[in-house]
Design a protein around this motif. Structure first.
Motif, mmCIF file in Angstrom:
data_model
loop_
_atom_site.group_PDB
_atom_site.id
_atom_site.type_symbol
_atom_site.label_atom_id
_atom_site.label_comp_id
_atom_site.label_asym_id
_atom_site.label_seq_id
_atom_site.Cartn_x
_atom_site.Cartn_y
_atom_site.Cartn_z
ATOM 1 N N ALA A 42 -2.405 -3.025 1.633
ATOM 2 C CA ALA A 42 -1.778 -2.210 0.588
ATOM 3 C C ALA A 42 -0.959 -1.062 1.172
ATOM 4 O O ALA A 42 0.230 -0.930 0.852
ATOM 5 N N THR B 138 -7.187 0.740 -2.957
ATOM 6 C CA THR B 138 -7.759 -0.514 -2.467
ATOM 7 C C THR B 138 -8.966 -0.307 -1.552
ATOM 8 O O THR B 138 -9.978 -0.993 -1.693
ATOM 9 N N GLU C 281 -4.188 -6.836 -3.018
ATOM 10 C CA GLU C 281 -3.915 -5.669 -2.172
ATOM 11 C C GLU C 281 -2.416 -5.540 -1.885
ATOM 12 O O GLU C 281 -1.847 -4.443 -1.935
ATOM 13 N N ALA D 142 -8.043 -3.931 3.045
ATOM 14 C CA ALA D 142 -7.332 -2.890 2.305
ATOM 15 C C ALA D 142 -6.084 -2.407 3.026
ATOM 16 O O ALA D 142 -5.186 -1.841 2.397
#
Length: 379
Positions: free
Chosen positions: A68, A56, A163, A65
């Motif tokens: 994730a 990500t 994500e 990100a």
């Protein structure tokens, strides 16, 4: 002076903690057990987070990100089934928090305080819904991240959901395919530990009964026997994890799991054994406590009782060892025969007890007989 005492106590505490850490590290690298399982799961969680971030943050260049790897770490759970269940709960509550917070931002025209007033009370209350389990708090946390980030566009919302989904898939996949936890060994380990603790207590009682002040430590024996019965909960917990660990788990095909755990009948049998040990310890404690008014059997009777308990301890000690060879079974059988021989001698001595002491002696004869019957090897 007081400061020196505190420093000394702090130093001792730090020394004990460091020694415990060293033992855990040594166990993790030298033998299979809970320490190694913890090490494996921790490394798997770290690997899942790195993979999720690589997908990500590095490859997709996603705006948030961190969702994730955050999700991936949480989903490397103790069982594959738990990962799947937790993953479903987590994705649902995070998706709901993301959509709700984004809608609140859109309605309030990106006014942070107004969006929080519309979002956080509802999401915090919804997080207590039992269907979300322990993941409920993530709804409010995700909503807070979304609001403080301050963007409610459809593409941003889609990125956040993607994500989260990538992190969930990575965490579940890593947990299921890389040394998936199976927990088959835990039941055997807990039962052996219970047998070992029972052997230690019976041996302590046997040696104590041969001393001049035989019953002065009876209260501590009773307390230790009570803790034995409480430790049965650890066996029940291990049984639960073994059952759940087998659900939707490819571990049986992807790694060696060892022999299956002992049958549930062994849990029941050891529960009865612990109950009998507690009964013996309770009676001895009643004799040792002057306020109870229980008469004390003769010293000869207590010595013969100690012989029975000593042989019962040896039976438990042999059962605590892995059954790797026939000599172990033969030693157990020999100790069991000696225990019954000692019990017959105890029963003969009981005939010589007089008055109210005979009632106490009879209770001990009956309780030790029941203990040996429970220790009999399963058919």
């Amino acid at each position: 002076m007081a400061r020196d005492v505190r420093r000394l106590a702090a130093g001792r505490w730090a020394g004990r903690e460091w020694a415990a850490v060293r033992r855990s590290v040594h166990s993790a690298f030298e033998e299979s057990g809970p320490e190694r399982d913890t090490l494996v799961q921790s490394l798997k969680a770290a690997a899942a987070a790195i993979i999720a971030w690589a997908l990500t943050g590095w490859w997709l260049q996603a705006p948030m990100a961190f969702l994730a790897p955050w999700t991936a770490v949480a989903l490397v759970s103790g069982t594959v089934y738990q990962s799947l269940r937790t993953g479903t709960q987590q994705f649902a509550i995070i998706a709901l928090g993301t959509v709700w917070a984004s809608a609140a931002l859109a309605i309030t025209h990106d006014q942070t305080m107004a969006a929080m007033l519309l979002t956080l009370p509802f999401m915090t209350l919804l997080g207590n819904y039992r269907r979300f389990g322990s993941q409920g708090i993530l709804g409010a946390s995700t909503a807070l991240f979304v609001i403080t980030y301050g963007s409610s566009s459809a593409s941003t919302v889609g990125h956040r959901l993607l994500e989260t989904l990538i992190g969930a898939v990575v965490g579940i996949t890593v947990n299921a395919l890389i040394l998936p936890p199976v927990h088959l060994r835990s039941v055997r380990d807990r039962l052996r530990q219970l047998a070992r603790n029972s052997a230690n207590l019976l041996d302590t009682m046997a040696h104590g009964l041969r001393e001049d002040s035989a019953l002065e430590r009876a209260e501590s024996w009773h307390a230790e026997a009570s803790r034995l019965t409480l430790s049965l909960q650890g066996v029940a917990d291990a049984r639960y994890w073994a059952t759940e660990g087998a659900r939707w788990n490819p571990g049986g095909r992807l790694r060696r799991t060892g022999p299956p755990p002992p049958p549930f009948a062994e849990d029941i049998r050891w529960g009865r054994v612990c109950t009998r040990i507690l009964a013996v310890a309770r009676t001895l404690n009643g004799i040792g406590d002057g306020d109870m008014g229980l008469p004390t059997p003769s010293p000869c009777f207590l010595v013969e009782l100690s012989d029975v308990l000593e042989q019962a301890a040896r039976v438990c000690a042999e059962e605590a060892e892995p059954p790797v060879s026939s000599p172990a079974a033969e030693r157990r059988e020999a100790a069991f025969d000696k225990a019954w021989t000692a019990h017959r001698t105890l029963a003969d001595n009981f005939q010589q007890q007089k008055g109210t002491a005979a009632a106490v002696g009879g209770e001990l004869v009956l309780e030790t007989r029941q203990l040996l019957m429970e220790l009999a090897p399963p058919p």
